[in-house]
Scaffold this motif. Structure first.
Motif, PDB file in Angstrom:
ATOM      1  N   ARG A   1     -10.507  13.828 -52.392  1.00 17.65           N
ATOM      2  CA  ARG A   1      -9.722  15.279 -52.885  1.00 17.65           C
ATOM      3  C   ARG A   1      -9.655  16.458 -52.339  1.00 17.65           C
ATOM      4  N   GLU A   2     -11.330  16.886 -51.479  1.00 14.27           N
ATOM      5  CA  GLU A   2     -11.641  17.762 -50.725  1.00 14.27           C
ATOM      6  C   GLU A   2     -10.415  17.077 -49.836  1.00 14.27           C
ATOM      7  N   HIS A   3     -10.138  15.902 -49.295  1.00 17.00           N
ATOM      8  CA  HIS A   3      -9.533  15.992 -47.647  1.00 17.00           C
ATOM      9  C   HIS A   3      -8.259  15.421 -48.002  1.00 17.00           C
ATOM     10  N   LEU A   4      -8.563  14.635 -49.346  1.00 19.25           N
ATOM     11  CA  LEU A   4      -6.746  13.681 -49.079  1.00 19.25           C
ATOM     12  C   LEU A   4      -5.661  14.943 -50.831  1.00 19.25           C
ATOM     13  N   GLY A   5      -6.855  15.624 -51.276  1.00 19.83           N
ATOM     14  CA  GLY A   5      -5.966  16.217 -52.250  1.00 19.83           C
ATOM     15  C   GLY A   5      -5.901  15.460 -54.164  1.00 19.83           C
ATOM     16  N   GLN A   6      -5.213  15.716 -54.572  1.00 19.64           N
ATOM     17  CA  GLN A   6      -5.452  14.777 -55.745  1.00 19.64           C
ATOM     18  C   GLN A   6      -4.715  13.216 -56.652  1.00 19.64           C
ATOM     19  N   ALA A   7      -5.061  12.023 -56.310  1.00 18.40           N
ATOM     20  CA  ALA A   7      -4.525  10.898 -56.358  1.00 18.40           C
ATOM     21  C   ALA A   7      -4.404  10.560 -57.467  1.00 18.40           C
ATOM     22  N   ASP A   8      -3.140   9.824 -57.444  1.00 20.77           N
ATOM     23  CA  ASP A   8      -2.310   9.206 -58.047  1.00 20.77           C
ATOM     24  C   ASP A   8      -2.699   7.811 -58.632  1.00 20.77           C
ATOM     25  N   HIS A   9      -2.362   7.944 -60.188  1.00 20.82           N
ATOM     26  CA  HIS A   9      -3.258   6.229 -60.974  1.00 20.82           C
ATOM     27  C   HIS A   9      -1.833   5.933 -59.936  1.00 20.82           C
ATOM     28  N   PHE A  10      -2.601   3.843 -60.350  1.00 23.53           N
ATOM     29  CA  PHE A  10      -1.025   2.966 -59.180  1.00 23.53           C
ATOM     30  C   PHE A  10      -1.722   1.921 -60.120  1.00 23.53           C
ATOM     31  N   GLY A  11      -0.803   1.179 -60.979  1.00 19.97           N
ATOM     32  CA  GLY A  11      -1.238   0.031 -61.013  1.00 19.97           C
ATOM     33  C   GLY A  11      -0.737  -1.104 -60.788  1.00 19.97           C
ATOM     34  N   LEU A  12      -1.274  -2.296 -60.838  1.00 23.89           N
ATOM     35  CA  LEU A  12      -0.964  -3.201 -59.885  1.00 23.89           C
ATOM     36  C   LEU A  12      -0.611  -4.612 -60.813  1.00 23.89           C
ATOM     37  N   HIS A  13      -0.078  -4.105 -61.770  1.00 28.27           N
ATOM     38  CA  HIS A  13       0.874  -5.670 -62.861  1.00 28.27           C
ATOM     39  C   HIS A  13       1.722  -5.981 -62.505  1.00 28.27           C
ATOM     40  N   SER A  14       2.728  -5.165 -61.791  1.00 29.12           N
ATOM     41  CA  SER A  14       3.958  -5.803 -61.976  1.00 29.12           C
ATOM     42  C   SER A  14       3.593  -6.466 -60.133  1.00 29.12           C
ATOM     43  N   THR A  15       2.816  -6.110 -59.250  1.00 26.81           N
ATOM     44  CA  THR A  15       2.615  -6.461 -58.296  1.00 26.81           C
ATOM     45  C   THR A  15       2.569  -8.066 -58.211  1.00 26.81           C
ATOM     46  N   PHE A  16       1.404  -8.170 -59.380  1.00 25.82           N
ATOM     47  CA  PHE A  16       0.589  -8.960 -59.190  1.00 25.82           C
ATOM     48  C   PHE A  16       1.968 -10.168 -60.015  1.00 25.82           C
ATOM     49  N   GLU A  17       2.280  -9.844 -60.708  1.00 25.80           N
ATOM     50  CA  GLU A  17       3.652 -10.912 -61.374  1.00 25.80           C
ATOM     51  C   GLU A  17       4.940 -10.884 -60.433  1.00 25.80           C
ATOM     52  N   ARG A  18       5.281  -9.941 -59.388  1.00 30.11           N
ATOM     53  CA  ARG A  18       6.260 -10.369 -58.787  1.00 30.11           C
ATOM     54  C   ARG A  18       5.102 -11.145 -57.532  1.00 30.11           C
ATOM     55  N   THR A  19       4.013 -11.567 -57.669  1.00 31.88           N
ATOM     56  CA  THR A  19       3.641 -12.013 -56.196  1.00 31.88           C
ATOM     57  C   THR A  19       3.421 -14.099 -57.016  1.00 31.88           C
ATOM     58  N   ALA A  20       2.977 -13.262 -58.424  1.00 33.55           N
ATOM     59  CA  ALA A  20       3.044 -15.272 -58.796  1.00 33.55           C
ATOM     60  C   ALA A  20       4.427 -15.595 -59.202  1.00 33.55           C
ATOM     61  N   ALA A  21       5.486 -14.683 -59.684  1.00 33.20           N
ATOM     62  CA  ALA A  21       6.658 -14.934 -58.915  1.00 33.20           C
ATOM     63  C   ALA A  21       7.986 -15.610 -57.887  1.00 33.20           C
ATOM     64  N   GLY A  22       6.748 -15.796 -56.673  1.00 32.89           N
ATOM     65  CA  GLY A  22       6.830 -15.919 -55.709  1.00 32.89           C
ATOM     66  C   GLY A  22       7.668 -15.389 -54.645  1.00 32.89           C
ATOM     67  N   GLU A  23       7.632 -14.010 -55.398  1.00 31.93           N
ATOM     68  CA  GLU A  23       8.331 -12.215 -54.338  1.00 31.93           C
ATOM     69  C   GLU A  23       7.533 -12.646 -52.984  1.00 31.93           C
ATOM     70  N   ASP A  24       7.740 -12.424 -51.347  1.00 34.99           N
ATOM     71  CA  ASP A  24       7.194 -12.193 -50.807  1.00 34.99           C
ATOM     72  C   ASP A  24       6.654 -10.603 -50.864  1.00 34.99           C
ATOM     73  N   VAL A  25       5.298 -10.185 -51.173  1.00 35.49           N
ATOM     74  CA  VAL A  25       5.248  -8.906 -51.551  1.00 35.49           C
ATOM     75  C   VAL A  25       4.102  -8.693 -49.899  1.00 35.49           C
ATOM     76  N   ASP A  26       3.567  -7.463 -49.224  1.00 33.04           N
ATOM     77  CA  ASP A  26       3.410  -7.138 -48.004  1.00 33.04           C
ATOM     78  C   ASP A  26       2.029  -7.255 -48.482  1.00 33.04           C
ATOM     79  N   GLU A  27       1.320  -7.843 -47.400  1.00 31.40           N
ATOM     80  CA  GLU A  27      -0.248  -7.027 -47.875  1.00 31.40           C
ATOM     81  C   GLU A  27      -1.281  -5.264 -47.510  1.00 31.40           C
TER      82      GLU A  27
END
Length: 147
Positions: free
Chosen positions: A72-98
């Protein structure tokens, strides 16, 4: 490594060129547009009754928070980011970037920053592929938008 060394690693990766091809690196792995640093890895839990696993999971969460506080001293305050929807999109066959597609399979959530130095995304997560397998404290630096 300790928290100060982990922070140095993350900040160094923020300005380092990305690998031209996907593969193993000195700090973990990477590919076009991302670095994935394996900062710490626990032992496995094949012989555990669940107690050691719970303690280790809590410890890795604590270490992620301590590292985030240092960053935080260098980058500021972080956001919390859940990856569940990304996993669901990937499992459904959507092409999600690495690196987001792979991460979503074993990292439930991230602390996420937009680096003021480079404009890259910087993230911290705790990985575990399965209950018996080790935890890993991971840092990701990428120019690939997670949204």
């Amino acid at each position: 490594m300790d928290i100060a060394q982990w922070a140095e690693t993350v900040l160094a990766l923020d300005v380092r060129d990305f690998p031209a091809e996907r593969g193993r690196t000195a700090y973990g792995s990477g590919g076009p547009g991302y670095h994935l640093a394996e900062l710490a890895t626990s032992g496995d839990f094949w012989e555990d009754d669940g107690t050691e696993r719970e303690e280790t999971e809590a410890q890795f969460g604590f270490e992620r928070e301590a590292l985030a506080q240092r960053l935080r001293e260098h980058l500021g305050q972080a956001d919390h980011f859940g990856l569940h929807s990304t996993f669901e999109r990937t499992a459904a066959g959507e092409d999600v970037d690495e690196p987001w597609a792979s991460l979503s399979a074993h990292v439930p959530d991230l602390l996420l920053w937009r680096s003021p130095r480079t404009g890259r995304w910087v993230a911290l997560g705790v990985s575990q592929w399965d209950r018996e397998l080790p935890f890993q404290l991971l840092a990701v630096v990428t120019d690939v938008d997670p949204y």
